[in-house]
Structure formats: C-alpha cells, structure tokens
Enzyme design. Structure first.
Site, PDB file in Angstrom:
ATOM      1  N   VAL A   1      18.077  66.887 -44.126  1.00  0.00           N
ATOM      2  CA  VAL A   1      16.433  67.854 -43.626  1.00  0.00           C
ATOM      3  C   VAL A   1      15.966  67.912 -41.870  1.00  0.00           C
ATOM      4  O   VAL A   1      16.446  66.656 -41.395  1.00  0.00           O
ATOM      5  CB  VAL A   1      15.215  67.156 -44.432  1.00  0.00           C
ATOM      6  CG1 VAL A   1      14.077  68.077 -44.569  1.00  0.00           C
ATOM      7  CG2 VAL A   1      15.567  67.272 -46.233  1.00  0.00           C
TER       8      VAL A   1
ATOM      9  N   GLU B   1      36.478  72.239 -46.410  1.00  0.00           N
ATOM     10  CA  GLU B   1      36.598  70.965 -45.858  1.00  0.00           C
ATOM     11  C   GLU B   1      36.079  69.569 -46.481  1.00  0.00           C
ATOM     12  O   GLU B   1      36.128  68.464 -45.970  1.00  0.00           O
ATOM     13  CB  GLU B   1      37.717  71.062 -44.458  1.00  0.00           C
ATOM     14  CG  GLU B   1      38.281  70.206 -43.806  1.00  0.00           C
ATOM     15  CD  GLU B   1      39.066  69.704 -44.442  1.00  0.00           C
ATOM     16  OE1 GLU B   1      39.900  70.020 -45.018  1.00  0.00           O
ATOM     17  OE2 GLU B   1      39.538  68.085 -43.437  1.00  0.00           O
TER      18      GLU B   1
ATOM     19  N   ARG C   1       9.208  76.245 -29.703  1.00  0.00           N
ATOM     20  CA  ARG C   1      10.148  77.247 -28.831  1.00  0.00           C
ATOM     21  C   ARG C   1       9.300  78.503 -30.081  1.00  0.00           C
ATOM     22  O   ARG C   1      10.017  79.870 -29.644  1.00  0.00           O
ATOM     23  CB  ARG C   1      11.827  77.295 -29.585  1.00  0.00           C
ATOM     24  CG  ARG C   1      12.221  77.955 -29.296  1.00  0.00           C
ATOM     25  CD  ARG C   1      13.786  77.302 -28.567  1.00  0.00           C
ATOM     26  NE  ARG C   1      14.547  76.502 -29.927  1.00  0.00           N
ATOM     27  CZ  ARG C   1      14.821  76.695 -31.014  1.00  0.00           C
ATOM     28  NH1 ARG C   1      15.426  77.906 -30.663  1.00  0.00           N
ATOM     29  NH2 ARG C   1      15.264  75.915 -32.342  1.00  0.00           N
TER      30      ARG C   1
ATOM     31  N   LYS D   1      27.376  86.445 -32.443  1.00  0.00           N
ATOM     32  CA  LYS D   1      25.874  86.188 -31.912  1.00  0.00           C
ATOM     33  C   LYS D   1      26.391  86.721 -30.697  1.00  0.00           C
ATOM     34  O   LYS D   1      27.297  86.490 -29.911  1.00  0.00           O
ATOM     35  CB  LYS D   1      25.632  84.954 -31.451  1.00  0.00           C
ATOM     36  CG  LYS D   1      23.884  84.559 -33.328  1.00  0.00           C
ATOM     37  CD  LYS D   1      23.665  83.851 -32.587  1.00  0.00           C
ATOM     38  CE  LYS D   1      22.088  84.094 -33.559  1.00  0.00           C
ATOM     39  NZ  LYS D   1      21.302  82.686 -33.521  1.00  0.00           N
ATOM     40  N   GLU D   2      25.741  87.130 -29.492  1.00  0.00           N
ATOM     41  CA  GLU D   2      26.261  87.634 -28.153  1.00  0.00           C
ATOM     42  C   GLU D   2      27.220  86.732 -27.340  1.00  0.00           C
ATOM     43  O   GLU D   2      28.078  86.893 -27.027  1.00  0.00           O
ATOM     44  CB  GLU D   2      25.286  88.316 -27.404  1.00  0.00           C
ATOM     45  CG  GLU D   2      25.624  88.940 -26.319  1.00  0.00           C
ATOM     46  CD  GLU D   2      23.763  89.361 -25.745  1.00  0.00           C
ATOM     47  OE1 GLU D   2      23.382  90.193 -26.680  1.00  0.00           O
ATOM     48  OE2 GLU D   2      23.987  89.662 -24.387  1.00  0.00           O
TER      49      GLU D   2
ATOM     50  N   HIS E   1      26.491  73.521 -29.032  1.00  0.00           N
ATOM     51  CA  HIS E   1      24.942  73.512 -29.695  1.00  0.00           C
ATOM     52  C   HIS E   1      24.889  71.813 -28.137  1.00  0.00           C
ATOM     53  O   HIS E   1      23.286  71.916 -27.765  1.00  0.00           O
ATOM     54  CB  HIS E   1      25.377  72.532 -31.031  1.00  0.00           C
ATOM     55  CG  HIS E   1      24.096  72.332 -31.483  1.00  0.00           C
ATOM     56  ND1 HIS E   1      23.572  70.417 -31.318  1.00  0.00           N
ATOM     57  CD2 HIS E   1      22.647  73.474 -32.248  1.00  0.00           C
ATOM     58  CE1 HIS E   1      22.030  70.941 -32.036  1.00  0.00           C
ATOM     59  NE2 HIS E   1      21.727  72.336 -32.369  1.00  0.00           N
TER      60      HIS E   1
ATOM     61  N   GLU F   1      18.832  77.149 -46.167  1.00  0.00           N
ATOM     62  CA  GLU F   1      19.995  78.248 -45.201  1.00  0.00           C
ATOM     63  C   GLU F   1      21.153  77.072 -45.166  1.00  0.00           C
ATOM     64  O   GLU F   1      21.444  75.853 -44.713  1.00  0.00           O
ATOM     65  CB  GLU F   1      19.140  78.028 -43.445  1.00  0.00           C
ATOM     66  CG  GLU F   1      20.659  78.318 -43.175  1.00  0.00           C
ATOM     67  CD  GLU F   1      20.127  78.813 -41.445  1.00  0.00           C
ATOM     68  OE1 GLU F   1      19.823  79.357 -41.182  1.00  0.00           O
ATOM     69  OE2 GLU F   1      20.897  77.860 -41.038  1.00  0.00           O
TER      70      GLU F   1
HETATM   71  P1  0O2 Z   1      19.963  72.371 -35.631  1.00  0.00           P
HETATM   72  O1  0O2 Z   1      20.105  71.315 -34.113  1.00  0.00           O
HETATM   73  O2  0O2 Z   1      21.320  73.241 -35.377  1.00  0.00           O
HETATM   74  O3  0O2 Z   1      19.134  72.671 -36.537  1.00  0.00           O
HETATM   75  P2  0O2 Z   1      17.176  80.824 -33.959  1.00  0.00           P
HETATM   76  O4  0O2 Z   1      17.317  79.403 -34.778  1.00  0.00           O
HETATM   77  O5  0O2 Z   1      15.786  81.276 -33.495  1.00  0.00           O
HETATM   78  O6  0O2 Z   1      19.155  81.237 -33.137  1.00  0.00           O
HETATM   79  P3  0O2 Z   1      17.443  81.613 -36.455  1.00  0.00           P
HETATM   80  O7  0O2 Z   1      16.324  82.643 -37.319  1.00  0.00           O
HETATM   81  O8  0O2 Z   1      15.760  80.427 -36.834  1.00  0.00           O
HETATM   82  O9  0O2 Z   1      17.861  81.715 -35.281  1.00  0.00           O
HETATM   83  O10 0O2 Z   1      18.740  81.023 -37.646  1.00  0.00           O
HETATM   84  P4  0O2 Z   1      19.619  81.055 -36.964  1.00  0.00           P
HETATM   85  O11 0O2 Z   1      19.999  82.214 -36.325  1.00  0.00           O
HETATM   86  O12 0O2 Z   1      20.094  81.229 -38.412  1.00  0.00           O
HETATM   87  O13 0O2 Z   1      20.067  80.257 -36.764  1.00  0.00           O
HETATM   88  C1  0O2 Z   1      20.210  78.955 -37.593  1.00  0.00           C
HETATM   89  C2  0O2 Z   1      20.687  78.174 -37.192  1.00  0.00           C
HETATM   90  O14 0O2 Z   1      22.183  78.353 -37.208  1.00  0.00           O
HETATM   91  C3  0O2 Z   1      20.979  77.526 -35.734  1.00  0.00           C
HETATM   92  O15 0O2 Z   1      19.229  76.216 -36.177  1.00  0.00           O
HETATM   93  C4  0O2 Z   1      21.612  76.217 -35.402  1.00  0.00           C
HETATM   94  O16 0O2 Z   1      22.336  75.715 -36.763  1.00  0.00           O
HETATM   95  C5  0O2 Z   1      22.600  77.474 -35.691  1.00  0.00           C
HETATM   96  N1  0O2 Z   1      23.518  78.256 -34.477  1.00  0.00           N
HETATM   97  C6  0O2 Z   1      22.506  79.668 -34.136  1.00  0.00           C
HETATM   98  N2  0O2 Z   1      22.467  80.184 -33.581  1.00  0.00           N
HETATM   99  C7  0O2 Z   1      23.710  79.450 -33.008  1.00  0.00           C
HETATM  100  C8  0O2 Z   1      24.229  79.337 -31.673  1.00  0.00           C
HETATM  101  O17 0O2 Z   1      24.099  79.858 -30.554  1.00  0.00           O
HETATM  102  N3  0O2 Z   1      25.030  78.118 -31.764  1.00  0.00           N
HETATM  103  C9  0O2 Z   1      24.612  77.042 -32.018  1.00  0.00           C
HETATM  104  N4  0O2 Z   1      25.920  75.804 -32.036  1.00  0.00           N
HETATM  105  N5  0O2 Z   1      24.194  77.137 -33.536  1.00  0.00           N
HETATM  106  C10 0O2 Z   1      23.546  78.700 -33.803  1.00  0.00           C
HETATM  107  P5  0O2 Z   1      18.656  75.531 -34.437  1.00  0.00           P
HETATM  108  O18 0O2 Z   1      17.403  74.862 -35.255  1.00  0.00           O
HETATM  109  O19 0O2 Z   1      18.801  76.452 -33.711  1.00  0.00           O
HETATM  110  O20 0O2 Z   1      19.543  74.147 -34.240  1.00  0.00           O
END
Ligand code: 0O2
Length: 201
Positions: free
Chosen positions: A47, A41, A59, A113-114, A156, A140
C-alpha cells in the site's frame, strides 16, 4: 487529514493487497503442484505510504477529498514473469476470476512510455469484506518480465533518489538501455520457444 483517519482509509487497501497476493500465490502453487514450471517469478504487494500519497497528490494537484477517486495505485501489486507471453497469460487467468472487475488496462508493452518504460498495468476492483460491510477496492496490478523490472527498478531509483534533474543525455542513454532490454526479452522468448516449443503452460 489526521494520521488515524489515513490509517482507517488505508485499511481496505491493505486487505485488498493481501487478497490479490494470495490469488497469485495460489496460481504459482497450482503450477508447482502439477510439476510444471511457474511463469511467475515473484509477486509483491504494497500500500502506498502516506508520504508517497501526499507527494503524488501534490504532483498531480489532487485535493484530499478526491484522493481515493483519483489515485488508482494506492494499492499496488507487482507480478514478475519470465517471458512476455506469460504476462498476457497471467492477466487473462486473473481476469477470468469472477470476483475481479477490470476498470482499466494500460498496455505499456504494446505502447511503451516515451522514456522506454514497459509493463502491463491493470486497474481492477476487488471486493473486501470489513466487519460490517463489503467495499470494492481499486488495485493497480503491474505485470512485467524480469528484464522490464530490471530497467524500471533502476530507472525509478535514478529518477526518485536524485535531487538533480535528469539530463537529455542520461534520458537518451536510459531509453537506449530500454531498447536493448526489449531486444533481449524477445530473444530469450524465442530461445524458450525453440527449446520447449510453443506449449501452452
Ligand atoms: P511508485 O513509487 O512506483 O509508486 P504517473 O504516476 O503520473 O506516471 P499514473 O497515471 O498515475 O501515471 O499511472 P501509471 O502510468 O499507471 O503509473 C503508475 C506507476 O507505474 C508508477 O507509480 C510507477 O510504479 C510505474 N511507472 C509508470 N511510469 C514509470 C516509469 O517511467 N518508470 C518507472 N520506473 N516506473 C513507472 P508512481 O507513483 O509513479 O511510483
């Protein structure tokens, strides 16, 4: 780190995002050119802003020298598909390309996720050609359905644009919403299969 150094560091990530967005646009165009519906879609890339990188470093207690090694989502692509089956098809299509090197898969669809978050995350490495060298850049890629994106976008916003801690009640209600949305995702896919059959797209 000085602003100029940040900008220099982020340049290959910008090129990698452009490269991958283009790859997905080519896939969409190929489907449309042969008159088939595109299972994608929307595709977007970004970045991470310097301020979000600094927030995440704080964090996760990451030292500035380790930022490129530890942060896998400095470059990010989001691909929004129609149906759950499309997510895995698009992921397979991409990973078959020989300049894409898979580093990691996190399947938050099979293992949500939980809090209820669902998406398929691929961390891939792509080659980027700078003026004098080739560098491999991690990106990613989040692949999700429209329904998963609806939940993730609102969740978010509720979490990040709010100074207050989210209460248990709100957490539970968000998790219930995620469950309902999952049911709807599967039901819509069933309807699609019934209308169009299980044709390979
Ligand atoms: P942004 O503002 O979107 O860039 P973590 O970030 O600690 O949860 P990790 O290991 O860095 O975990 O990587 P993971 O799990 O692959 O998550 C990276 C990104 O996935 C996040 O980036 C979010 O974009 C998305 N994401 C992961 N978990 C959640 C969630 O529970 N809710 C939402 N809405 N998005 C999620 P950022 O940097 O957290 O945020």
């Amino acid at each position: 780190m000085e602003l100029q150094l940040w900008r220099e560091m982020l340049t290959p990530y910008e090129l990698a995002v452009d490269e991958l967005v283009l790859k997905f646009r080519h896939i969409i165009r190929e489907y449309r050119n042969v008159g088939r519906y595109s299972p994608i879609e929307q595709v977007d890339g970004r970045v991470k802003s310097i301020s979000s990188i600094l927030d995440k470093m704080q964090r996760k207690k990451i030292n500035v020298n380790d930022v490129e090694k530890e942060l896998e989502d400095i470059a990010g692509i989001r691909v929004i598909c129609h149906y759950i089956k499309d997510i895995y098809r698009m992921s397979d299509l991409l990973l078959r390309q020989d300049d894409i090197h898979l580093l990691k898969i996190k399947d938050y669809i099979k293992n949500p996720k939980e809090n209820g978050y669902r998406s398929l995350h691929l961390v891939v490495e792509v080659p980027v050609y700078l003026a004098n060298e080739k560098v491999m850049v991690p990106v990613e890629i989040q692949i999700r359905t429209i329904a998963m994106d609806f939940w993730a976008t609102l969740e978010h916003h509720l979490r990040y644009k709010n100074d207050k801690e989210i209460s248990d009640d709100i957490r539970n209600r968000l998790s219930d919403c995620a469950k309902s949305i999952t049911d709807i995702d599967y039901e819509m896919e069933d309807i699609h299969n019934e209308v169009f059959g299980h044709h390979k797209i």
